[in-house]
Design an enzyme around this catalytic site. Sequence first.
Site, PDB file in Angstrom:
ATOM      1  N   ASP A  96      24.269  75.071 -27.079  1.00 41.99           N
ATOM      2  CA  ASP A  96      23.454  73.893 -27.789  1.00 41.99           C
ATOM      3  C   ASP A  96      23.750  74.012 -29.135  1.00 41.99           C
ATOM      4  O   ASP A  96      23.817  75.029 -29.910  1.00 41.99           O
ATOM      5  CB  ASP A  96      21.741  74.025 -27.266  1.00 41.99           C
ATOM      6  CG  ASP A  96      21.082  72.853 -27.424  1.00 41.99           C
ATOM      7  OD1 ASP A  96      21.501  71.872 -27.719  1.00 41.99           O
ATOM      8  OD2 ASP A  96      19.788  73.019 -27.543  1.00 41.99           O
ATOM      9  N   SER A 140      16.918  74.704 -18.915  1.00 41.07           N
ATOM     10  CA  SER A 140      17.356  73.563 -18.670  1.00 41.07           C
ATOM     11  C   SER A 140      18.243  73.294 -17.626  1.00 41.07           C
ATOM     12  O   SER A 140      19.364  72.648 -17.809  1.00 41.07           O
ATOM     13  CB  SER A 140      18.186  72.904 -19.950  1.00 41.07           C
ATOM     14  OG  SER A 140      17.154  72.880 -21.043  1.00 41.07           O
ATOM     15  N   SER A 156      25.782  68.477 -18.697  1.00 41.45           N
ATOM     16  CA  SER A 156      24.774  68.610 -17.679  1.00 41.45           C
ATOM     17  C   SER A 156      24.908  67.234 -16.853  1.00 41.45           C
ATOM     18  O   SER A 156      25.211  66.284 -17.397  1.00 41.45           O
ATOM     19  CB  SER A 156      23.407  68.832 -18.508  1.00 41.45           C
ATOM     20  OG  SER A 156      22.990  67.644 -19.029  1.00 41.45           O
ATOM     21  N   ASN A 159      23.483  64.783 -19.064  1.00 44.35           N
ATOM     22  CA  ASN A 159      24.169  64.311 -20.403  1.00 44.35           C
ATOM     23  C   ASN A 159      24.942  63.033 -20.268  1.00 44.35           C
ATOM     24  O   ASN A 159      25.201  62.228 -21.202  1.00 44.35           O
ATOM     25  CB  ASN A 159      25.252  65.500 -20.656  1.00 44.35           C
ATOM     26  CG  ASN A 159      24.777  66.693 -21.481  1.00 44.35           C
ATOM     27  OD1 ASN A 159      25.538  67.551 -21.326  1.00 44.35           O
ATOM     28  ND2 ASN A 159      23.618  66.631 -22.141  1.00 44.35           N
TER      29      ASN A 159
HETATM   30  C1  FPP Z   1      24.609  70.743 -26.354  1.00 45.74           C
HETATM   31  O1  FPP Z   1      24.624  70.019 -27.794  1.00 45.74           O
HETATM   32  C2  FPP Z   1      25.960  70.700 -26.084  1.00 45.74           C
HETATM   33  C3  FPP Z   1      26.703  69.896 -25.214  1.00 45.74           C
HETATM   34  C4  FPP Z   1      25.582  68.869 -24.793  1.00 45.74           C
HETATM   35  C5  FPP Z   1      28.035  69.756 -24.688  1.00 45.74           C
HETATM   36  C6  FPP Z   1      28.693  70.997 -25.008  1.00 45.74           C
HETATM   37  C7  FPP Z   1      30.096  70.737 -24.948  1.00 45.74           C
HETATM   38  C8  FPP Z   1      31.135  71.218 -25.452  1.00 45.74           C
HETATM   39  C9  FPP Z   1      30.886  72.515 -26.537  1.00 45.74           C
HETATM   40  C10 FPP Z   1      32.402  70.945 -25.153  1.00 45.74           C
HETATM   41  C11 FPP Z   1      33.046  70.478 -23.829  1.00 45.74           C
HETATM   42  C12 FPP Z   1      34.022  70.432 -23.602  1.00 45.74           C
HETATM   43  C13 FPP Z   1      35.276  71.176 -22.884  1.00 45.74           C
HETATM   44  C14 FPP Z   1      36.522  71.067 -22.819  1.00 45.74           C
HETATM   45  C15 FPP Z   1      34.769  72.284 -21.822  1.00 45.74           C
HETATM   46  P1  FPP Z   1      23.733  68.922 -28.266  1.00 45.74           P
HETATM   47  O2  FPP Z   1      24.457  67.767 -28.087  1.00 45.74           O
HETATM   48  O3  FPP Z   1      22.615  68.692 -27.162  1.00 45.74           O
HETATM   49  O4  FPP Z   1      23.321  69.270 -29.586  1.00 45.74           O
HETATM   50  P2  FPP Z   1      21.898  69.036 -30.233  1.00 45.74           P
HETATM   51  O5  FPP Z   1      20.904  69.669 -29.470  1.00 45.74           O
HETATM   52  O6  FPP Z   1      22.178  69.566 -31.568  1.00 45.74           O
HETATM   53  O7  FPP Z   1      21.558  67.730 -30.175  1.00 45.74           O
END
Ligand code: FPP
Length: 223
Positions: A10, A179, A55, A58
């Site tokens: 996250d 989550s 998720s 998402n």
């Molecule tokens: C949470 O951060 C992260 C995600 C929703 C996606 C995580 C995905 C990756 C690291 C890359 C996936 C790709 C591959 C190739 C496996 P957030 O966006 O919720 O961050 P925030 O809480 O700061 O808004």
Amino acid sequence: MPQHIAVIMDGNGRWATKRALPRKAGHKEGVKTLLSIARHAFERGVRYFTVYAFSTENKFRPADEVNALVDLIREHFSRSFNDFVKSGIRVNVLGDRQFFPDDVIAILDKIENESKEGDKGTFNIALNYGARAEIARAINLLVQSGEEVTEQSISRYLYTANQPDPDIIIRTGGEKRLSNFLLYQSAYTELFFSDTLWPDFSKNEFDEILVKFHDRNRRYGKV
Ligand code: FPP
């Protein structure tokens, strides 16, 4: 050494916003961290490494961000993830891949097939994954099979069938919740929460968590 470590990655969005970049730039940076930490975990002797990359919720983010995540999945599952396969790691997708475009589904199927004999470790990537949906799916499959419903038989129909439960779940980004991640598997998992935003998470911090894990006394409800 813990056998199975899982990570809720996250903080990508906030990492980008702090730098006046679009959120998708945070995901791009997050993949670099993912590749480096996964490699490091396997080098440290971890056998199962599981990450929450996308998720079921998402997909309701703005299309621009969803498309950027799908593009990253397309790019990395057809390229950088093959380095894991070459080193004997089995790549395994947790979740309902039907949501993704056909070419991405084909890429996911291909890497799973090509790596299924891998015996140096298992890299689980949760894509369009939700734990409640996983449990409901498992129970449906179980009922169809006619087997008795037991704790063990449910486990065998989860996406993590035949894998040990996670010893550790790490969540970066400051929030203290699961989550909808690995709810069935995490009954006795040690939880570690870090304020670090995922793109800034380092091998050093990973190692510090391993040290803290050794200091925890796991009693599994016993004395
Ligand atoms: C949470 O951060 C992260 C995600 C929703 C996606 C995580 C995905 C990756 C690291 C890359 C996936 C790709 C591959 C190739 C496996 P957030 O966006 O919720 O961050 P925030 O809480 O700061 O808004």
